[in-house]
Design a protein around this motif. Sequence first.
Motif, PDB file in Angstrom:
ATOM      1  N   ALA A   1     -96.971  44.059 -95.348  1.00 38.83           N
ATOM      2  CA  ALA A   1     -96.291  44.976 -96.549  1.00 38.83           C
ATOM      3  C   ALA A   1     -94.682  43.913 -97.433  1.00 38.83           C
ATOM      4  O   ALA A   1     -95.363  44.380 -98.365  1.00 38.83           O
ATOM      5  CB  ALA A   1     -96.133  46.366 -96.454  1.00 38.83           C
ATOM      6  N   ARG A   2     -94.309  43.567 -96.723  1.00 38.42           N
ATOM      7  CA  ARG A   2     -92.758  43.050 -97.113  1.00 38.42           C
ATOM      8  C   ARG A   2     -93.558  42.019 -98.132  1.00 38.42           C
ATOM      9  O   ARG A   2     -93.028  42.172 -99.602  1.00 38.42           O
ATOM     10  CB  ARG A   2     -91.976  42.958 -96.212  1.00 38.42           C
ATOM     11  CG  ARG A   2     -90.968  41.730 -96.968  1.00 38.42           C
ATOM     12  CD  ARG A   2     -89.756  42.008 -95.513  1.00 38.42           C
ATOM     13  NE  ARG A   2     -88.972  41.443 -96.584  1.00 38.42           N
ATOM     14  CZ  ARG A   2     -88.478  40.311 -96.429  1.00 38.42           C
ATOM     15  NH1 ARG A   2     -89.846  39.372 -95.427  1.00 38.42           N
ATOM     16  NH2 ARG A   2     -87.579  39.214 -97.188  1.00 38.42           N
TER      17      ARG A   2
ATOM     18  N   TYR B   1     -89.809  49.925 -93.161  1.00 39.46           N
ATOM     19  CA  TYR B   1     -89.303  48.278 -91.773  1.00 39.46           C
ATOM     20  C   TYR B   1     -87.709  48.601 -91.582  1.00 39.46           C
ATOM     21  O   TYR B   1     -87.873  47.920 -90.657  1.00 39.46           O
ATOM     22  CB  TYR B   1     -89.500  47.472 -93.978  1.00 39.46           C
ATOM     23  CG  TYR B   1     -89.180  45.721 -93.267  1.00 39.46           C
ATOM     24  CD1 TYR B   1     -90.120  44.959 -92.618  1.00 39.46           C
ATOM     25  CD2 TYR B   1     -88.264  45.385 -93.479  1.00 39.46           C
ATOM     26  CE1 TYR B   1     -89.882  43.598 -92.708  1.00 39.46           C
ATOM     27  CE2 TYR B   1     -87.839  44.043 -93.449  1.00 39.46           C
ATOM     28  CZ  TYR B   1     -88.807  43.281 -93.147  1.00 39.46           C
ATOM     29  OH  TYR B   1     -88.287  41.932 -92.674  1.00 39.46           O
TER      30      TYR B   1
ATOM     31  N   TYR C   1    -102.578  52.202 -95.820  1.00 39.01           N
ATOM     32  CA  TYR C   1    -101.468  51.473 -94.904  1.00 39.01           C
ATOM     33  C   TYR C   1    -102.804  50.750 -94.433  1.00 39.01           C
ATOM     34  O   TYR C   1    -103.676  49.579 -94.673  1.00 39.01           O
ATOM     35  CB  TYR C   1    -100.593  51.122 -93.766  1.00 39.01           C
ATOM     36  CG  TYR C   1     -99.542  51.334 -94.493  1.00 39.01           C
ATOM     37  CD1 TYR C   1     -98.808  50.175 -94.937  1.00 39.01           C
ATOM     38  CD2 TYR C   1     -98.743  52.196 -93.733  1.00 39.01           C
ATOM     39  CE1 TYR C   1     -97.622  50.140 -95.798  1.00 39.01           C
ATOM     40  CE2 TYR C   1     -97.089  52.565 -94.614  1.00 39.01           C
ATOM     41  CZ  TYR C   1     -96.619  51.148 -94.980  1.00 39.01           C
ATOM     42  OH  TYR C   1     -95.779  51.299 -95.862  1.00 39.01           O
TER      43      TYR C   1
ATOM     44  N   LEU D   1     -95.385  45.965 -90.802  1.00 44.79           N
ATOM     45  CA  LEU D   1     -94.572  46.716 -92.322  1.00 44.79           C
ATOM     46  C   LEU D   1     -93.986  45.173 -93.083  1.00 44.79           C
ATOM     47  O   LEU D   1     -93.799  44.540 -93.898  1.00 44.79           O
ATOM     48  CB  LEU D   1     -93.765  47.185 -91.491  1.00 44.79           C
ATOM     49  CG  LEU D   1     -93.870  48.691 -91.411  1.00 44.79           C
ATOM     50  CD1 LEU D   1     -92.705  48.968 -90.449  1.00 44.79           C
ATOM     51  CD2 LEU D   1     -93.911  49.178 -92.614  1.00 44.79           C
TER      52      LEU D   1
ATOM     53  N   THR E   1     -92.159  52.594 -97.406  1.00 43.38           N
ATOM     54  CA  THR E   1     -91.840  51.771 -96.798  1.00 43.38           C
ATOM     55  C   THR E   1     -90.426  50.687 -96.383  1.00 43.38           C
ATOM     56  O   THR E   1     -91.066  50.327 -95.744  1.00 43.38           O
ATOM     57  CB  THR E   1     -92.574  50.455 -97.540  1.00 43.38           C
ATOM     58  OG1 THR E   1     -93.832  50.827 -98.668  1.00 43.38           O
ATOM     59  CG2 THR E   1     -92.995  49.170 -97.427  1.00 43.38           C
TER      60      THR E   1
END
Length: 539
Positions: A280-281, A269, A169, A277, A265
């Motif tokens: 990231a999504r 989430y 991350y 997150l 992930t």
Amino acid sequence: MIKWTGDVVNAYSLVLFSFSFCFENILTEKSVFSSKNHKQINKAQEKLFSPALDSSTKPITATALHAPPQNAGEMTPETRPGNSKPHIVVFPYPAQGHMLPLLDLTHQLCRRGLAVSVVVTTGNLRFLSPLLSAHSSESISAVSFPFPPHPSLPSGVENVQDVGNSGNYPIMASLRELREPIINWFRAHPNPPVAFVSDFFLGWTNDLCRQIGIPRFAFFSSGALLAAVVKFCFDNIDLVKSTEPIRFLDLPRTPVFKKEHIPTTVRRYIHSPSPELEIARNSYLENILSYGCVFNSFDCLEDEYFEYMKQKVGHDRVFGVGPLCSVGLDPSGRGKSGSDSVSDVDTKALLTWLDQCPDGSVVYVSFGSQKLLTKDQCNALALGLEKSMTRFVWVVKKDPVPDGFEGRVAGRGMVVRGWAPQVVLLRHMAVGGFLSHCGWNSVLEAITSETMIMAWPWGAMNAKLVVDHMGIAVRACEGTETVPDPDELGRTIQAAMGNDGKEVRSRAAEIGKRAVKAVEPGGSSWTAFDHLVQELLHL
């Protein structure tokens, strides 16, 4: 600025000489190892994906190392792609499992007449040296930028292998800071790129491409099943939160997974949403919105999931071009960088030992480049190998191998500390099984080596594919933190390597042959790659 001293160049020269020797022998369909003891796989590697070397490809020699850019993002005349070739950008994610296949793809793109600029940070430039030596400066160049610092990363860390999976991350966050430098480089370039190929961990580059007005191709170093599962989860968050186990009704074969087995992930989430997150999504969803999707996989393994992804993205620009480990550079150095420690057992000694073992009698044991086994896991694995009475090669990094173990198994097993040439070892005739964590690169390397997998998966997607769907693997254990029962593990290894595993080994050999045919002229991956090249040439 990158400084290249005489000592560095001389060190690279030695490395590149070895690459030249190995690759030249591949071209002439000879092996640097005994052909008697190596599986007859991929004899004429240079026939794959391309009918012949193009004029821009040079033999690998010690003098072919390109001078790197003099300043961050700057390209010298020696490294600038010529205006006569379509120019594209490749941006790999700095983790071994991600970089290796994308650089294999880059090698083939260069051979098909494209000029490629590879974006890396300064500390990752060393991974490009085989490619830079294999192609002319008109075909490939490195565009390096200083690594943007992050408070969670130690100074000097630029690659996941230096810090482990916990670094993903912060490294992803740091790389997002390269957006403006890349845009500035693009706008100043005399021959601007017409397309951008970047790793699926770099989904934010799709928005970057919108800004500069070129198409982005998302490169998935993993398989289409994993991509489909993540897509389903993010599209059905409430269902995933409220269901145990999760039945993926929308996917081919309707797979079922426990929550603990869905990608990390997604789990994070669901349980602990955070701005990090959410980014990231959104980054993942940008992959689905990209102009095209390129997978390191092949039809025989995942055709139904390719079709599923085509439905989800709404077009046919989904390309299964793998297994890319079959069409990369010399496999004897695959995955090794200048920072890797030297193995206590050299390759020649290890191969000599394997030469003395009966065909198919040895288990190769390795769990990838990121995860270290705990003391309890090492104790259980060692005892399981001992109880199996099976020959083995166990590759460890800093894993705590039990005291006295090597003495007790002397002559029957070898422990290799550091780095080992995994592809070369898997292709040896003596190796009949691979006890693996089922990382995607390891899965494909096993398949192309016609080697049965004994799965100790640290993620369930790939194991579902190779065990349940394809029947080329058996389950030995499951879970990142699991400590296996030594007696049960020993019995599983013994059975898989004996008569009980004969059918699975036969199936693995069959799928392995089909995998190699996929990248040969007329094969499914060869055809998909040709379609990808045509897309890039006509942008």
